[in-house]
Design an enzyme around this catalytic site. Sequence first.
Site, PDB file in Angstrom:
ATOM      1  N   THR A   1      51.494  34.551  33.412  1.00  0.00           N
ATOM      2  CA  THR A   1      50.544  34.759  32.312  1.00  0.00           C
ATOM      3  C   THR A   1      50.819  36.016  31.502  1.00  0.00           C
ATOM      4  OG1 THR A   1      49.067  35.930  33.834  1.00  0.00           O
ATOM      5  CG2 THR A   1      48.701  33.556  33.537  1.00  0.00           C
TER       6      THR A   1
ATOM      7  N   ASP B   1      48.539  40.739  43.532  1.00  0.00           N
ATOM      8  CA  ASP B   1      48.398  39.985  42.283  1.00  0.00           C
ATOM      9  C   ASP B   1      48.592  40.915  41.093  1.00  0.00           C
ATOM     10  OD1 ASP B   1      47.493  38.169  40.226  1.00  0.00           O
ATOM     11  OD2 ASP B   1      46.456  37.066  41.819  1.00  0.00           O
TER      12      ASP B   1
ATOM     13  N   LYS C   1      37.350  44.144  29.508  1.00  0.00           N
ATOM     14  CA  LYS C   1      37.393  45.097  28.400  1.00  0.00           C
ATOM     15  C   LYS C   1      36.813  44.474  27.133  1.00  0.00           C
ATOM     16  CE  LYS C   1      40.478  48.011  25.665  1.00  0.00           C
ATOM     17  NZ  LYS C   1      41.820  48.640  25.548  1.00  0.00           N
TER      18      LYS C   1
ATOM     19  N   HIS D   1      17.340  57.655  68.544  1.00  0.00           N
ATOM     20  CA  HIS D   1      17.891  58.651  67.633  1.00  0.00           C
ATOM     21  C   HIS D   1      19.383  58.881  67.891  1.00  0.00           C
ATOM     22  CE1 HIS D   1      13.904  59.389  66.120  1.00  0.00           C
ATOM     23  NE2 HIS D   1      13.468  59.647  67.346  1.00  0.00           N
TER      24      HIS D   1
END
Length: 508
Positions: free
Chosen positions: A70, A128, A140, A270
């Site tokens: 891509t 990736d 964005k 505690h």
Amino acid sequence: MSEKKQIRSALISVYHKDGLEPVVRLLNKSGVNLYSTGGTHQFIESLGIPVQTVESLTDYPSILGGRVKTLHPKVFGGILGRRDNVTDQSEMQQYGIPPFDLVIVDLYPFEKTVASGAGHQEIIEKIDIGGISLIRAGAKNYRDVMIVPDAKHYAELLEVLSNDNCIVPEEVRLRFAAYAFAMSSHYDSAIFGYFSGLSGYREFRYSNGNARTLRYGENPHQQGEFFGMLGEVFTQLHGKELSYNNLLDLDAAIALISEFSATTFAIIKHNNACGIASRDRLVDAWAAALAGDPVSAYGGVLITNAVVDEETAKEINKLFFEIILAPGYEKNALELLQTKKNRVILQAKSFDFQGKQFRSLLNGVLQQDKDFKSETPDGLRVVTDKAPSKAETEDMLFANIVVKHSKSNAIVLVKDRQMLGSGAGQTSRVDALRHAIEKAGVFGFDLKGAVMASDAFFPFADSVELAHKAGITAVIQPGGSVRDEDSVNYCNQHGLSMVFTGIRHFKH
């Protein structure tokens, strides 16, 4: 902030396809043009839905073994192009760049690949590049683009698209952009963690996107959240929501009980054990643990490494407590314990905890390796004339585990695999010992023949002298003081045995 955008085109490139089908079908029904890559393209085609390949847009095939699919101006231009910017629109038209209104991405499973124990090269190939870039680009440009960065958001996406025929408000796009940057930062942090471990380069990075809002923090006026997957550690079978302080106690309880292989019961208050014992039968371990401090046990957190049977449940049920955690419960035992509505009942799972721990303070963070070191008989160095008996050695190792998980300064007194008294979180070691002796006396224990464990060395002989006068016959401590000989000499003069571990277990 209310501008709405109609989804007309979508780019889909995902690793996990489960849950994607209804989304794709809705997009197709709404007339959205679909573009996709590799396996995702094959998946969509198998549904009988028309989809264009990214290669048909870029005129480049997937190359370098799928590393580059891509990464092309026609893809990123279609995502980053501003719809209200005349220059952007002119350039997109000039270069034949179609706009993408929706980008759906699911990244290679880097963390799962690391966790699986895969080889280095397989891990590297699960980093990736194209997908993370698509996510950042879509986020964005959220004013024009809807970005979906993870398969876990498919269901929410389907709901959003169904609400108004694939028209998405800007506030929704902004929310998904936040999801996107959360995903990208988390993914990069995981990769950095892996490379940091290989290279030794150190910077602090921690990311966990699984937020759980708590009723409040340590106190009611403080906000509290937990980030993590509690479901990986235990299953909640019954009771109210866990609180901030509950989680602190559970962390301490699990760390303590995980060090015992014999049937053991502990009561935590505690973050410290107020009672703990090992016995052959669970009901006996419970009775001995409770006897250690039946007052403090009220409202505590109970934990055991054995399946809770009905006999033990009947005894436990006599006490008011907040939480119990065990690896399992017999049917009748569980039904009995569930009779209290708010009582939290947890079933433990097998889980390997991370090896690092950190704490925020000042204007930064402290990070260290967790203290997974446990002493063994072979690691003990007898430093006195008298060697401890087998029973004393067993009790010393038991005591040393408990003192390791107690707040410093800490002293623990043990006999017959039962804690008789402890002093934790004191400002001096001799004060811790005085407190432990006093508690043992309050609850009727005879300290004659008991052993003492200290989380750090004795700088003076006063603690050993006080222990001896109370009936202690054997001592386990790290050693390492410039005045070790003072304590050793006192033991030799009075017939006590002492061993050094060489390991300090401070817990602040």
